[in-house]
Structure formats: C-alpha cells, structure tokens
Scaffold this active site. Structure first.
Site, PDB file in Angstrom:
ATOM      1  N   ASP A 168      34.048  46.925  39.047  1.00  0.00           N
ATOM      2  CA  ASP A 168      34.888  45.988  39.802  1.00  0.00           C
ATOM      3  C   ASP A 168      34.007  45.052  40.616  1.00  0.00           C
ATOM      4  OD1 ASP A 168      37.842  45.493  40.671  1.00  0.00           O
ATOM      5  OD2 ASP A 168      36.693  45.465  42.538  1.00  0.00           O
ATOM      6  N   ILE A 169      34.313  43.760  40.574  1.00  0.00           N
ATOM      7  CA  ILE A 169      33.568  42.783  41.371  1.00  0.00           C
ATOM      8  C   ILE A 169      33.953  42.948  42.833  1.00  0.00           C
ATOM      9  CG2 ILE A 169      33.038  40.347  41.717  1.00  0.00           C
ATOM     10  CD1 ILE A 169      33.923  39.843  38.851  1.00  0.00           C
ATOM     11  N   ASN A 176      37.333  33.584  45.172  1.00  0.00           N
ATOM     12  CA  ASN A 176      38.369  32.624  44.775  1.00  0.00           C
ATOM     13  C   ASN A 176      38.853  31.800  45.960  1.00  0.00           C
ATOM     14  OD1 ASN A 176      38.511  33.131  41.989  1.00  0.00           O
ATOM     15  ND2 ASN A 176      39.841  34.896  42.292  1.00  0.00           N
ATOM     16  N   ASP A 185      36.261  31.985  37.696  1.00  0.00           N
ATOM     17  CA  ASP A 185      36.206  32.125  36.240  1.00  0.00           C
ATOM     18  C   ASP A 185      34.767  32.082  35.738  1.00  0.00           C
ATOM     19  OD1 ASP A 185      38.942  32.294  36.149  1.00  0.00           O
ATOM     20  OD2 ASP A 185      39.265  30.255  35.403  1.00  0.00           O
ATOM     21  N   GLU A 211      39.495  41.178  37.941  1.00  0.00           N
ATOM     22  CA  GLU A 211      38.050  41.199  38.156  1.00  0.00           C
ATOM     23  C   GLU A 211      37.429  42.537  37.779  1.00  0.00           C
ATOM     24  OE1 GLU A 211      39.880  42.179  42.258  1.00  0.00           O
ATOM     25  OE2 GLU A 211      40.398  41.111  40.420  1.00  0.00           O
TER      26      GLU A 211
END
Length: 325
Positions: A168-169, A176, A185, A211
């Site tokens: 997971d980011i 964002n 993106d 993500e």
C-alpha cells in the site's frame, strides 16, 4: 508441471499469451497446410510429450477458443483431418485446417453454433486487456482473485507452498490532494513498473485496487517471500521520482494449516500490512501466523524440487540489503 493439476478456462486463456503458445499457424502446419521446420517439429514433440492427451485439446483451443475434453479431442482431431482431406478432394484445392475445423464443428457435429471470424492477434489483445489494469499494466483484481484461488487450491490439495505480498502506498490521499490526480496516476504507474522489475518472472504482480498492489509468489515459502518483499520495498521506494518522496508499506503471508481458501491468505497479508502501517509505515511486516504444511506425500513434487525449479529466478537477484524493521 501444469498437466498435473486441474485446468480452468482461465489457464487456457492465459496460455494464449505465453511465448511458446500454440498458434493457429503452427496447428495448420501440423495438419499439413505447410511444411514444419525442424525447430517446430522439436517444439511440437516436446509439447505433445509434456501434455499427453491434452495436446489435442490444445489444438482445438488454439483454433476455436473452445475447450474439448482430452478423451474426445484426439478422435475429433482425426475426424477433422479426414474431413479436411475430403473437402480438399471435392474442391480440388487445399482447404485450410481452420476452415475444415469450423465446417466440421458447425455443420457436422454442431459443437459450434455461431462461429465468428476474428484475427488471432485481436484475440490475444482482447485476452490481454481482460487481465490487465488500464493504468499500470499490471494484472487486475479479477485476475488476482482467479489466480489466488488456483494457487491456494493447489496448496490445499498438494501442499505446494504459496505466499502473498500486499503493498500500500503510504499517505496516498495526501499526494492526490497536494499534487492532483494526474500526479497520483503517474506515481501509480512508476511504482507498478518498479514492482514488475523487482519481482521474479514467476511472480504475479497485480493492482489490487486504488493505491494497493498485490504480488502472488507461487512455490514460495515465508523465508524466501520475506527476502523478496524486502527487495520489492527498496525498489519501489527508490524508483519513485517527483516533487515528494513516496513510500510503501508491505505485508507478507504464506499459506498455513489454517488456510481454507484464498481469502484466508489475503486476510493474513492484510493484517501484516496493517501492522506495518501501525508501526510507522515505510516498512515490511511479516505475518505472525506461519504454521506451514509439508507437501502431500502423493504430490508429484517434493518441496525441495519445487524450490530448486525456481532457483534460476531467485539467483538473478542479489540478496536485499539488511534493514531494520
């Protein structure tokens, strides 16, 4: 190895994209539409030896994308060849194997009710798109679920190890919000590419959703999976470029005696990922439940052989640098 397990239509569709896929042109050459090269003869002989009676099912799937059971496909192949010979004699010209097959299955046996002419390259493109995430090019969630179900089923039946990474980011919402969704993106694309480069050829890299990424590690126990996860973590953090540093958290789990479905393995890896987040993010966390099951005595492969079969993939990468978790 594939021939020892029950195959799904997903297996057969994935085989279309393999480098050594059985093409329509090769099947046509086997039937006599053109001479086979020496290399093609070797390839077909090896495939027939490896696949056994399933070889004839493969022939029909390459031409029709419809599955015919092995017990029927061999006789059906001989019937198609006789039909091709009869058509060619009647028309005083060579009738291609594909035309003879479609005519026989449509007009003689009725096994194909509404055949459609589609170029083979278009089929490959359609199959590829159905498996892929449009943004990152990684496999999508549907493919992930299907492949996970297959791998865990093999573990339950044969004791073949399989592990899973969930990635997971960290703080992606902030990316964002601060830099816009286009930058988000771009980061997803960069991280997806880094993931593919760091993983082994035998691993299945997926965009799980949003993500979050997932990597299925077949024939891999926890000790090896943890080393691969460390390498993947370093690669994904290092490869990211842009206005701010982006990190990832990783959870790793392996099938154990408590595993009853692929969802159990996903829950374990998710729990490890949650722990990585709780402990400060930007780290790899290993599942605390790791009571693995030895391979079934009836399995055609023991665990040592399974791990050796992928040694060439592992040896291509150096051991990851030591890091403090």
């Amino acid at each position: 190895m594939r021939s020892y397990f029950e195959e799904t239509d997903g297996d057969r569709r994935r085989a279309i994209l393999d480098a050594d896929a059985l093409t329509v042109d090769l099947v046509s050459a086997l039937a006599g539409d053109r001479p086979l090269t020496a290399q093609e003869k070797v390839h077909l002989d090896r495939r027939r030896e490896d696949r056994g009676r399933r070889f004839f099912s493969d022939l029909f799937y390459s031409m029709t994308h419809q599955y015919f059971p092995p017990e029927a496909a061999e006789n059906l192949w001989n019937e198609v060849l006789q039909h091709k010979k009869g058509l060619s004699k009647a028309l005083a010209r060579n009738v291609s194997t594909v035309v003879a097959t479609l005519d026989y299955l449509s007009n003689i046996t009725g096994d194909m009710h509404s055949p459609t002419l589609v170029c083979e390259t278009v089929i490959e493109e359609i199959v590829g798109l159905s498996f892929r995430d449009g943004l990152t090019g990684l496999f999508n969630h549907s493919y992930f679920s299907e492949q996970m179900d297959l791998e865990v089923s093999r573990f339950i039946r044969y004791g073949i190890p399989v592990s899973l990474m969930m990635i997971d980011i960290d703080d992606f919402k902030g990316v964002n919000d601060s830099f816009g969704h286009q930058e988000g993106d771009r980061i997803l694309n960069v991280l997806g590419t880094a993931l593919m480069r760091a993983a082994r050829e035998s691993d299945t890299c997926c965009r799980y959703g949003g993500e979050e990424f997932a990597v299925i590690l077949p024939m891999t126990d926890m000790s090896i999976a943890s080393r691969i996860a460390a390498r993947v973590h370093v690669a994904m953090v290092t490869e990211t470029a842009g206005p701010r540093k982006v990190t990832v958290s990783v959870g790793v789990a392996s099938c154990c005696e408590l595993t009853r479905s692929y969802r159990d393995l996903v829950r374990k890896a998710d729990a490890a990922l949650y722990q990585a987040k709780r402990k400060g993010k930007n780290r790899v966390e290993i599942s605390t439940v790791d009571r693995t099951v030895p391979p079934c005595a009836k399995s055609p492969y023991d665990r040592t052989n399974l791990m050796h079969s992928h040694a060439h993939n592992r040896s291509a990468y150096p051991n990851p640098p030591a890091r403090s978790c």
